[in-house]
Design an enzyme around this catalytic site. Structure first.
Site, PDB file in Angstrom:
ATOM      1  N   SER A 145     -27.591  -6.229 -17.119  1.00  0.00           N
ATOM      2  CA  SER A 145     -28.162  -5.063 -16.717  1.00  0.00           C
ATOM      3  C   SER A 145     -29.508  -5.842 -16.345  1.00  0.00           C
ATOM      4  O   SER A 145     -30.289  -6.838 -16.982  1.00  0.00           O
ATOM      5  CB  SER A 145     -28.113  -4.562 -18.328  1.00  0.00           C
ATOM      6  N   HIS A 314     -22.786  -9.774 -28.557  1.00  0.00           N
ATOM      7  CA  HIS A 314     -21.686 -10.115 -29.085  1.00  0.00           C
ATOM      8  C   HIS A 314     -19.794  -9.411 -28.548  1.00  0.00           C
ATOM      9  O   HIS A 314     -19.833  -9.735 -28.862  1.00  0.00           O
ATOM     10  CB  HIS A 314     -21.560  -9.663 -30.942  1.00  0.00           C
ATOM     11  N   HIS A 437     -23.851 -11.180 -57.322  1.00  0.00           N
ATOM     12  CA  HIS A 437     -24.603 -11.174 -58.968  1.00  0.00           C
ATOM     13  C   HIS A 437     -25.396 -11.388 -58.814  1.00  0.00           C
ATOM     14  O   HIS A 437     -25.832 -12.734 -59.132  1.00  0.00           O
ATOM     15  CB  HIS A 437     -24.591 -10.840 -59.101  1.00  0.00           C
TER      16      HIS A 437
HETATM   17  P1  FAD Z   1     -26.524 -10.695 -19.370  1.00  0.00           P
HETATM   18  O1  FAD Z   1     -27.527 -11.424 -20.532  1.00  0.00           O
HETATM   19  O2  FAD Z   1     -27.792  -9.731 -18.776  1.00  0.00           O
HETATM   20  O3  FAD Z   1     -26.823 -11.969 -17.876  1.00  0.00           O
HETATM   21  C1  FAD Z   1     -26.145 -11.399 -17.302  1.00  0.00           C
HETATM   22  C2  FAD Z   1     -26.967 -13.503 -15.680  1.00  0.00           C
HETATM   23  O4  FAD Z   1     -26.469 -12.594 -14.751  1.00  0.00           O
HETATM   24  C3  FAD Z   1     -28.342 -12.901 -15.801  1.00  0.00           C
HETATM   25  O5  FAD Z   1     -28.515 -15.120 -16.569  1.00  0.00           O
HETATM   26  C4  FAD Z   1     -28.471 -13.021 -14.321  1.00  0.00           C
HETATM   27  O6  FAD Z   1     -29.608 -13.794 -13.738  1.00  0.00           O
HETATM   28  C5  FAD Z   1     -27.480 -12.967 -13.646  1.00  0.00           C
HETATM   29  N1  FAD Z   1     -26.575 -12.338 -12.414  1.00  0.00           N
HETATM   30  C6  FAD Z   1     -27.253 -11.279 -12.007  1.00  0.00           C
HETATM   31  N2  FAD Z   1     -26.938 -11.103 -10.490  1.00  0.00           N
HETATM   32  C7  FAD Z   1     -26.592 -12.453  -9.896  1.00  0.00           C
HETATM   33  C8  FAD Z   1     -25.987 -13.169  -9.153  1.00  0.00           C
HETATM   34  N3  FAD Z   1     -25.286 -11.738  -8.279  1.00  0.00           N
HETATM   35  N4  FAD Z   1     -26.045 -14.471  -9.620  1.00  0.00           N
HETATM   36  C9  FAD Z   1     -26.130 -14.868  -9.872  1.00  0.00           C
HETATM   37  N5  FAD Z   1     -26.107 -14.575 -11.254  1.00  0.00           N
HETATM   38  C10 FAD Z   1     -26.290 -13.541 -11.461  1.00  0.00           C
HETATM   39  N6  FAD Z   1     -27.611  -7.344 -28.003  1.00  0.00           N
HETATM   40  C11 FAD Z   1     -27.425  -7.860 -29.126  1.00  0.00           C
HETATM   41  O7  FAD Z   1     -25.715  -7.385 -29.054  1.00  0.00           O
HETATM   42  N7  FAD Z   1     -28.246  -7.904 -30.019  1.00  0.00           N
HETATM   43  C12 FAD Z   1     -29.501  -7.678 -29.971  1.00  0.00           C
HETATM   44  O8  FAD Z   1     -30.279  -8.359 -31.078  1.00  0.00           O
HETATM   45  C13 FAD Z   1     -30.481  -7.504 -28.821  1.00  0.00           C
HETATM   46  N8  FAD Z   1     -31.431  -7.683 -28.967  1.00  0.00           N
HETATM   47  C14 FAD Z   1     -32.033  -7.253 -27.775  1.00  0.00           C
HETATM   48  C15 FAD Z   1     -33.661  -7.335 -27.144  1.00  0.00           C
HETATM   49  C16 FAD Z   1     -33.805  -6.760 -25.753  1.00  0.00           C
HETATM   50  C17 FAD Z   1     -35.326  -7.442 -25.978  1.00  0.00           C
HETATM   51  C18 FAD Z   1     -32.887  -6.549 -24.850  1.00  0.00           C
HETATM   52  C19 FAD Z   1     -33.906  -6.483 -23.560  1.00  0.00           C
HETATM   53  C20 FAD Z   1     -31.596  -6.920 -25.035  1.00  0.00           C
HETATM   54  C21 FAD Z   1     -30.863  -7.068 -26.508  1.00  0.00           C
HETATM   55  N9  FAD Z   1     -29.718  -7.101 -26.781  1.00  0.00           N
HETATM   56  C22 FAD Z   1     -28.943  -7.101 -27.858  1.00  0.00           C
HETATM   57  C23 FAD Z   1     -28.575  -6.627 -25.006  1.00  0.00           C
HETATM   58  C24 FAD Z   1     -28.256  -7.949 -24.608  1.00  0.00           C
HETATM   59  O9  FAD Z   1     -29.095  -8.711 -24.470  1.00  0.00           O
HETATM   60  C25 FAD Z   1     -27.100  -7.570 -24.029  1.00  0.00           C
HETATM   61  O10 FAD Z   1     -26.194  -6.670 -24.338  1.00  0.00           O
HETATM   62  C26 FAD Z   1     -26.960  -8.929 -23.285  1.00  0.00           C
HETATM   63  O11 FAD Z   1     -27.360  -9.974 -23.089  1.00  0.00           O
HETATM   64  C27 FAD Z   1     -25.199  -9.084 -22.099  1.00  0.00           C
HETATM   65  O12 FAD Z   1     -24.847 -10.230 -22.482  1.00  0.00           O
HETATM   66  P2  FAD Z   1     -24.691 -10.255 -20.563  1.00  0.00           P
HETATM   67  O13 FAD Z   1     -23.725 -11.039 -20.075  1.00  0.00           O
HETATM   68  O14 FAD Z   1     -23.150  -9.160 -20.073  1.00  0.00           O
HETATM   69  O15 FAD Z   1     -25.606  -9.584 -19.090  1.00  0.00           O
END
Ligand code: FAD
Ligand code: NAD
Length: 458
Positions: A145, A314, A437
């Site tokens: 996202s 997670h 505790h």
């Molecule tokens: P992402 O981690 O967004 O990874 C997607 C990857 O795909 C990225 O590296 C991107 O570069 C890559 N990508 C995209 N398109 C392409 C393409 N066409 N080709 C190749 N690569 C591509 N969640 C928690 O559970 N606990 C927390 O404490 C928490 N804190 C957060 C704090 C912040 C500031 C933010 C912004 C988010 C936080 N989140 C937290 C949410 C969490 O980061 C996301 O839910 C999680 O990273 C989602 O994982 P994902 O693998 O779906 O996507």
């Protein structure tokens, strides 16, 4: 890189994608992971991990500052200061350690990591950048996202997304946060503790709208104590020369804001992925999937933030593990009962399962038990009596269907809460377990006892 053929191709190396790739590699599938920026994705590089490191450093500094004035503990610590550039270096070191660890795990699982942007050619083939093609039996979309922007406050200059706010190399004197949700309050609280004058502008009638008032109240109280100004039912209309313009219930106003964090939600990211070539429908940008994370296209899965559901690392990881096992021929389906959510505010909030209202709506009647930390020895002995544990059970059989808590350090109880829910515990089960505790865990057992009408310590 020459053209490749593999069993399992993952697009995106965030928590969803890298876990899928590692698990597939462990299971003997020939696996390729394509990542356009940095392995670890949002979570490790610009999300969960750097934000929690910043929150920790801010907490330590704030403690030191609180010891510079008279305090109940009698600790004296004259004029503490912070070298923020060093703090940022430490935070970046934590990120580097973890992303290095993930790269090592991928290597050990024999996953080939390819750098570049993946674009679908068809349902079995992607092209990386302008270069070579990868053909795979199974493709997993894990592209995550990106922050939502606001038309009056486009990102750039002093208007920051969470990524920009976490990359600041100094603490701004004044810091405005637009959006009083997870990111706004986690990062806003950290900057307030680091010494910035923080203002939160929230469009809705309360902070953290996903939680009920009982959970949010201690957080709002703490923000007030930290000197954070909160404007509810207010919207930002523009930013210029250190001023943020807002429109609130009392009309227009301006706020000092050297930097503005816009944190009004995140949206699924599929830019440049070539989804149009797959005739894969999206719903408000999200890719719809079934209970195995399969898209309507055979052999194409999607996981994590890019599919509907809570945007939590997670969840993405658990889905990643599941799709790898499905691709390896295991019988798997999404059957998780518990999906904990933790908001790392001060105090922290943890929720799992149904709220009291949701349980009443679903089952007609619910038993609710509460235990306030004012009656907990550990909370008193660590100066953290704000908050409570609340247990929600189905009235007909006392089966626990939800648990919520707010309190200092409560995030570490999320495991106990999830285990209780996932294993189908009843109030009697939790009430019968001996808790160490003095710990906050005693509050969990006491809340269950209170729901049964036999609390001992309140
Ligand atoms: P992402 O981690 O967004 O990874 C997607 C990857 O795909 C990225 O590296 C991107 O570069 C890559 N990508 C995209 N398109 C392409 C393409 N066409 N080709 C190749 N690569 C591509 N969640 C928690 O559970 N606990 C927390 O404490 C928490 N804190 C957060 C704090 C912040 C500031 C933010 C912004 C988010 C936080 N989140 C937290 C949410 C969490 O980061 C996301 O839910 C999680 O990273 C989602 O994982 P994902 O693998 O779906 O996507
Ligand atoms: P959010 O949905 O948590 O909060 C957005 C807030 O902005 C809401 O309170 C909303 O009412 C408000 N808002 C919307 N439009 C507005 C406007 N025009 N003006 C003022 N306020 C407005 O979103 P977020 O804080 O950007 O975080 C995005 C997602 O990232 C979260 O939903 C969560 O899934 C994930 N996240 C999780 C954690 C964690 O697990 N601890 C931490 C950070 C982020």
């Amino acid at each position: 890189m020459a053209d490749l053929t593999c069993d399992f191709l993952v697009i995106g190396g965030g928590p969803g994608g890298y876990v899928a790739a590692i698990r597939a590699g462990q299971l003997g599938l020939k696996t390729v992971l394509v990542e356009k920026e940095a392995v670890g994705g949002t979570c490790l590089n610009v999300g969960c991990i750097p934000s929690k490191a910043l929150i920790h450093a801010a907490e330590k500094f704030h403690d030191a500052v609180s010891f510079a004035v008279e305090n109940a503990l009698g600790i004296q610590n004259a004029a503490p200061s912070i070298d923020y550039a060093r703090t940022v270096g430490w935070k970046d070191g934590v990120v580097a350690t973890l992303t290095g660890g993930v790269r090592g795990l991928l290597k050990r699982a024999k996953v080939e990591v390819v750098s570049g942007t993946a674009q679908f050619i068809d349902g079995k083939t992607v092209q990386v950048g302008m270069g070579d093609r990868i053909t795979a039996k199974t493709i997993v979309i894990a592209t995550g996202s990106t922050p939502v922007d606001l038309p009056p406050l486009p990102f750039g200059g002093d208007v920051l997304s969470s990524t920009g706010a976490l990359a600041l190399t100094h603490v701004p004197p004044t810091f405005a946060v637009v959006g009083g949700g997870y990111i706004g309050l986690e990062i806003g609280t950290a900057f307030a503790k680091l010494g910035a004058r923080v203002t939160v502008v929230e469009a809705g009638p309360s902070l953290l709208p996903q939680y009920d008032a009982e959970l949010v109240k201690p957080v709002a109280k703490r923000l007030e104590a930290l000197g954070v100004t909160v404007h509810l039912n207010a919207r930002a209309t523009g930013h210029e020369a250190g001023r943020l313009w807002i429109e609130g219930p009392d009309g227009p106003a301006q706020i000092d804001a050297d930097k503005v964090l816009v944190a009004v939600g995140r949206k699924p990211y599929t830019d440049g992925l070539g989804l149009e070539r797959l005739s894969l429908p999206t719903q408000r940008g999200f890719i719809p999937v079934n209970d195995r994370c399969e898209t309507p296209m055979r052999g194409v899965f999607a996981i994590g933030d890019v599919i509907p559901g809570p945007m939590l690392a997670h969840r993405a990881m658990a889905e990643g593990e599941m799709v790898a096992e499905i691709a390896a021929g295991h019988t798997r389906v999404w059957d998780k009962q518990a999906m904990p959510a933790t908001c790392f505010t001060d105090p922290e909030i943890v929720t799992v399962g149904l709220s009291p209202q949701e349980a009443k709506d679903q089952f007609g009647a619910a038993k609710i038990g509460r235990f306030p930390f004012t009656a907990n020895g550990r909370a008193l002995a660590t100066e953290g009596t704000e908050g409570m544990v609340r247990v929600v059970a189905r009235a007909e059989d006392n089966r626990i269907v939800g648990i919520q808590a707010v309190g200092q350090g409560i995030s570490e109880l999320s495991s106990a809460f999830s285990i209780a829910l996932d294993m189908g515990a009843r109030l009697e089960d939790v009430a019968a377990i001996v808790q160490s505790h003095p710990t906050r865990s005693e509050g969990f057992a006491e809340a269950a006892m209170q729901a049964l009408g036999r609390a001992v310590h309140i």
